[in-house]
Structures are given as C-alpha cells and as structure tokens.
Design a protein around this motif. Structure first.
Motif, PDB file in Angstrom:
ATOM      1  N   LEU A 313       2.722  19.066 -30.178  1.00 14.91           N
ATOM      2  CA  LEU A 313       1.940  18.387 -30.719  1.00 14.91           C
ATOM      3  C   LEU A 313       1.019  18.837 -28.468  1.00 14.91           C
ATOM      4  N   VAL A 314       0.391  18.695 -28.061  1.00 15.44           N
ATOM      5  CA  VAL A 314      -0.125  18.883 -27.212  1.00 15.44           C
ATOM      6  C   VAL A 314      -0.175  17.429 -26.079  1.00 15.44           C
ATOM      7  N   ALA A 315       0.729  17.933 -25.181  1.00 16.29           N
ATOM      8  CA  ALA A 315       1.159  16.869 -24.078  1.00 16.29           C
ATOM      9  C   ALA A 315       0.854  17.179 -22.964  1.00 16.29           C
ATOM     10  N   ASP A 316       0.000  15.341 -22.417  1.00 13.19           N
ATOM     11  CA  ASP A 316      -0.020  15.094 -21.489  1.00 13.19           C
ATOM     12  C   ASP A 316       0.781  15.967 -19.999  1.00 13.19           C
ATOM     13  N   LEU A 317       0.122  16.193 -18.685  1.00  6.51           N
ATOM     14  CA  LEU A 317       1.284  16.626 -17.871  1.00  6.51           C
ATOM     15  C   LEU A 317       2.382  15.588 -17.254  1.00  6.51           C
ATOM     16  N   GLU A 318       1.774  14.074 -17.461  1.00  8.14           N
ATOM     17  CA  GLU A 318       2.602  13.051 -17.827  1.00  8.14           C
ATOM     18  C   GLU A 318       4.017  13.084 -18.169  1.00  8.14           C
ATOM     19  N   VAL A 321       5.956  16.776 -18.050  1.00  8.89           N
ATOM     20  CA  VAL A 321       7.237  16.178 -16.991  1.00  8.89           C
ATOM     21  C   VAL A 321       8.341  15.894 -16.955  1.00  8.89           C
ATOM     22  N   THR A 322       8.439  15.072 -18.698  1.00  9.94           N
ATOM     23  CA  THR A 322       9.639  14.668 -18.606  1.00  9.94           C
ATOM     24  C   THR A 322      10.228  15.403 -19.735  1.00  9.94           C
ATOM     25  N   GLY A 330      16.080  22.601 -14.916  1.00 10.80           N
ATOM     26  CA  GLY A 330      15.891  22.233 -13.935  1.00 10.80           C
ATOM     27  C   GLY A 330      14.141  22.156 -13.231  1.00 10.80           C
ATOM     28  N   LEU A 331      12.960  22.219 -13.681  1.00 11.43           N
ATOM     29  CA  LEU A 331      12.201  22.706 -13.002  1.00 11.43           C
ATOM     30  C   LEU A 331      11.848  21.790 -11.573  1.00 11.43           C
ATOM     31  N   PHE A 332      11.884  20.932 -12.108  1.00 12.97           N
ATOM     32  CA  PHE A 332      12.084  19.388 -10.993  1.00 12.97           C
ATOM     33  C   PHE A 332      13.340  18.748 -10.381  1.00 12.97           C
ATOM     34  N   THR A 333      14.387  19.614 -10.281  1.00 14.28           N
ATOM     35  CA  THR A 333      15.566  19.279  -9.285  1.00 14.28           C
ATOM     36  C   THR A 333      15.114  19.152  -7.324  1.00 14.28           C
ATOM     37  N   GLN A 334      14.749  20.441  -7.523  1.00 12.27           N
ATOM     38  CA  GLN A 334      14.512  19.785  -6.243  1.00 12.27           C
ATOM     39  C   GLN A 334      13.121  19.089  -5.901  1.00 12.27           C
ATOM     40  N   THR A 335      13.654  18.145  -4.218  1.00 10.02           N
ATOM     41  CA  THR A 335      12.417  17.122  -4.370  1.00 10.02           C
ATOM     42  C   THR A 335      12.569  17.494  -1.706  1.00 10.02           C
ATOM     43  N   LEU A 336      11.021  17.029  -2.214  1.00 10.24           N
ATOM     44  CA  LEU A 336      10.129  16.876  -0.827  1.00 10.24           C
ATOM     45  C   LEU A 336      10.585  15.374  -0.505  1.00 10.24           C
TER      46      LEU A 336
END
Length: 377
Positions: A313-318, A321-322, A330-336
């Motif tokens: 499937l062509v996924a939307d960016l939203e 990321v899920t 672990g791509l989004f484990t670091q936080t700002l």
C-alpha cells in the motif's frame, strides 16, 4: 548491544563551527552532532538562522529549526563587524571542522575563507556546500533544490499523466546531494588528517552530486546512446513491473515485481497470463491497471498476503509513522521538548544506534553560548 556512553561516540572531542543556515549544512552538522561532535552554530544577531522564523512553531522557534539543530550550541555575532568577528579567532584556531554554505567569495570577503583560516589552523577541515560548486559558469547563480534537480536532468525523468515533470516529494538535492556527501567527505577528511596532520577544503556541489543517483541513465546514455525518455524507463513509469496502481476505493498500490519470480507470482494472483502482457509496455500497464481498479486495496493486500510480489500500500506519512515495523525499529523513540511542556519525536537520522545520543538534546536559544564561548559582546 546497549547504547554507548557519551565518550564512546566516534566524534566525541571534535569541534564544528557551523556557519550554515536552512537545510543542507544544518542537516550535515546535525548528523555530526548526533555522533558526538560539539557543533557551534554561528548566527546573525536578532533573527538568527532564517529557519527559526518558519511555521509551524515548536516552542519559541519553528519545528523545522528544532528538528535540524538539536544538540548544538549557538553564538550570535555580526560577521560584518571586524571587532566582533575577531572574537571568533580562538574558536577558529581550535576547531576541527568549519561548515559554510554561502555563495563562493562571501567567506573571503569576511576574512574567513579557507586560505585565511588554514594559515592559523592548518588542521582545519573546511566544508563548503553550494548549489553549483566553487567554480564554473553557474557558481554565482541563485537557485534552490528544484533548480538543481532540473539542471541535472533528474526532474525530466518522472512525469505525471499529462506528461509534465512531477515535483519531487523530497528535497533530494539539499539532502542527498548536499548534506550526506558533506558528512561522508568530512569523515574521510578526518581520516586523512589523522595520517597527514593537515586539513583540506571540501567543495560540495549539490547539483554535481545528483548525477550519482542517476547512474542507470548515465550508463545507458554513455554506453549505448540510449538516453532516458521522459517517464518511459523501467523505474520512471514505463513498465508494468514498476508502477503505482489505483484501487476501486481510490487508494494506491506500489507494485515493484521486477524480477521474473516476483512478476510470475504477481500476474498469477491478479489473473492475467504473462503472454498477454509481453508485447507493449503501455498496453501492459493499462491492462494491469484495469484489473487492480476492480477491487479495493484491502482485497488486493489480502490476495498478496504471504506471497512474494514486492507490492504494498502507498501509505500516507501520518500512517507510516505508526507502522509497527518502524515503531519496532525505534525510529521515533527519541523526543524533543519545546521548553513549554510539549514534546515530539526527534528527527530519525541515518546514524546507527550504537553511535547516537541516548536522548536527543534540544535546539539552542539564539546566542545562548556567547558568554561561555566568546564572552559578552
């Protein structure tokens, strides 16, 4: 293998003076900072890097600035003032790397060009990132990512249904032609300096570096005179084996069954004999598209499930990321943190986890390191 301590980071102890703004240079120095380098961002007083003013905001500055400039320090100084510029001399004398992306000649007018700097610091690795390089007829031309992609022949390769070139979704010249080559060459220069004791001047031209990405087209053109035709090649829309197909519920499948084994599985599942798709590329594309359009995306995903067909499937960016795969990686484990109680995931960067910071530091306030590094102005 666990995360390293800070002193195990490969660039720990390396100091970078970053005179760049916006995207290419800041992205490059972000990667260096993530690997442990001390990056000192040199900004103009008052407004600083123009990207601070962009929207949407994340705390005081833009989210773009926060993502690209985490874990850096900031000095606000008027480079056009001789007296203020002189305060940088000790930093220049002790720095390992300078990154700048002004047009050729600007740093020379400021007395901060490679020839001048290398006389007081022969070990300096001086990286200049520009659109067209330090020399050549286009060296002084104002341009942006889209212009470099157009000049290099890349923009003409992919077209929409009306035959017009399609705007790239990524700033490919800034990142793949600028930031990434800058980092690669800086790392090689560090290794060369370890052997010779001397630095060098790196001329990173974003337009030049795009040609590497089109190796297949160059090969066909130079060797056989078969220069790519707009939207007609294997990976640019000219083949049924590498195509985006619309489903009955107006979603899209990215189909890339290039090799025969994948193509055999694909055609078997969609129910079209391969011999009916062998004669004409455009007819084959239309035939496959008509079949895919008869059913929903979920229908096809279920049909393809468990089979090797290189189709998804062509996924939307939203949605991307899920995706459990990227979450699991672990791509989004670091936080700002925005300094006001809010937080977002830090930008994933292509630095392996064994070299990265355990926790992403925030972006600097404008001029917050003036007193510590060059004294009050």
């Amino acid at each position: 293998m666990g995360q390293p301590h800070h002193h195990h980071q490969p660039l720990h102890g390396i100091t970078v003076l970053d005179f760049s703004t916006l995207l290419p240079g800041p992205m490059a120095t972000l990667l260096l900072a993530e690997a442990g380098a001390e990056v000192i961002k040199i900004e103009r007083p008052g407004n600083g890097d123009e990207m601070r003013s962009y929207t949407p905001k994340f705390g005081k500055d833009s989210v773009n600035f926060a993502l690209l400039n985490r874990a850096k320090k900031s000095i606000a100084i008027d480079l056009k003032s001789v007296s203020e510029r002189a305060r940088l001399e000790e930093l220049v004398r002790s720095a390992d790397i300078i990154v700048e992306q002004f047009r050729p000649g600007v740093m020379q007018r400021l007395g901060l060009d490679y020839e001048t700097v290398s006389r007081i610091n022969p070990k300096i690795i001086y990286c200049s990132i520009t659109g067209y390089g330090q020399s050549g007829p286009k060296a002084q031309i104002a341009a942006h990512d889209l212009n470099y992609v157009a000049d290099s022949g890349m923009l003409a390769l992919s077209t929409g249904a009306d035959g017009a070139p399609v705007l790239p979704a990524a700033l490919v010249a800034d990142i793949a032609g600028g930031a990434y080559p800058a980092v690669m060459n800086i790392l090689m220069a560090l290794q060369a300096r370890a052997q010779s004791g001397l630095g060098c001047h790196l001329d990173i031209a974003m337009a030049d570096n795009l040609f590497t990405l089109m190796y297949w087209g160059l090969g066909s053109g130079f060797s056989a005179g078969q220069w790519p035709k707009r939207g007609k090649e294997l990976v640019t829309g000219g083949s049924a084996r590498y195509q985006v197909y619309r489903t009955s519920d107006n979603r899209y499948l990215a189909a890339a069954p290039l090799e025969d084994k994948f193509w055999t599985n694909f055609t078997e599942i969609i129910g079209i004999p391969q011999e009916e798709l062998a004669a004409d590329d455009q007819q084959a594309i239309a035939r496959v598209a008509s079949v895919i359009a008869q059913h929903s995306a979920d229908y096809w995903l279920e049909k393809f499930k468990g089979r090797e067909v290189c189709t998804g499937l062509v996924a939307d960016l939203e949605d991307a990321v899920t995706d459990p795969h990227f979450i699991g990686r672990g791509l989004f484990t670091q936080t700002l943190d925005d300094g006001r109680g809010g937080s977002i995931p830090a930008l994933p960067v292509p630095i392996c986890s064994v070299f990265r910071h355990i926790q992403a530091a925030g972006a600097p306030e404008l001029g917050e390191s003036n007193a510590a590094l060059i004294g009050e102005l």
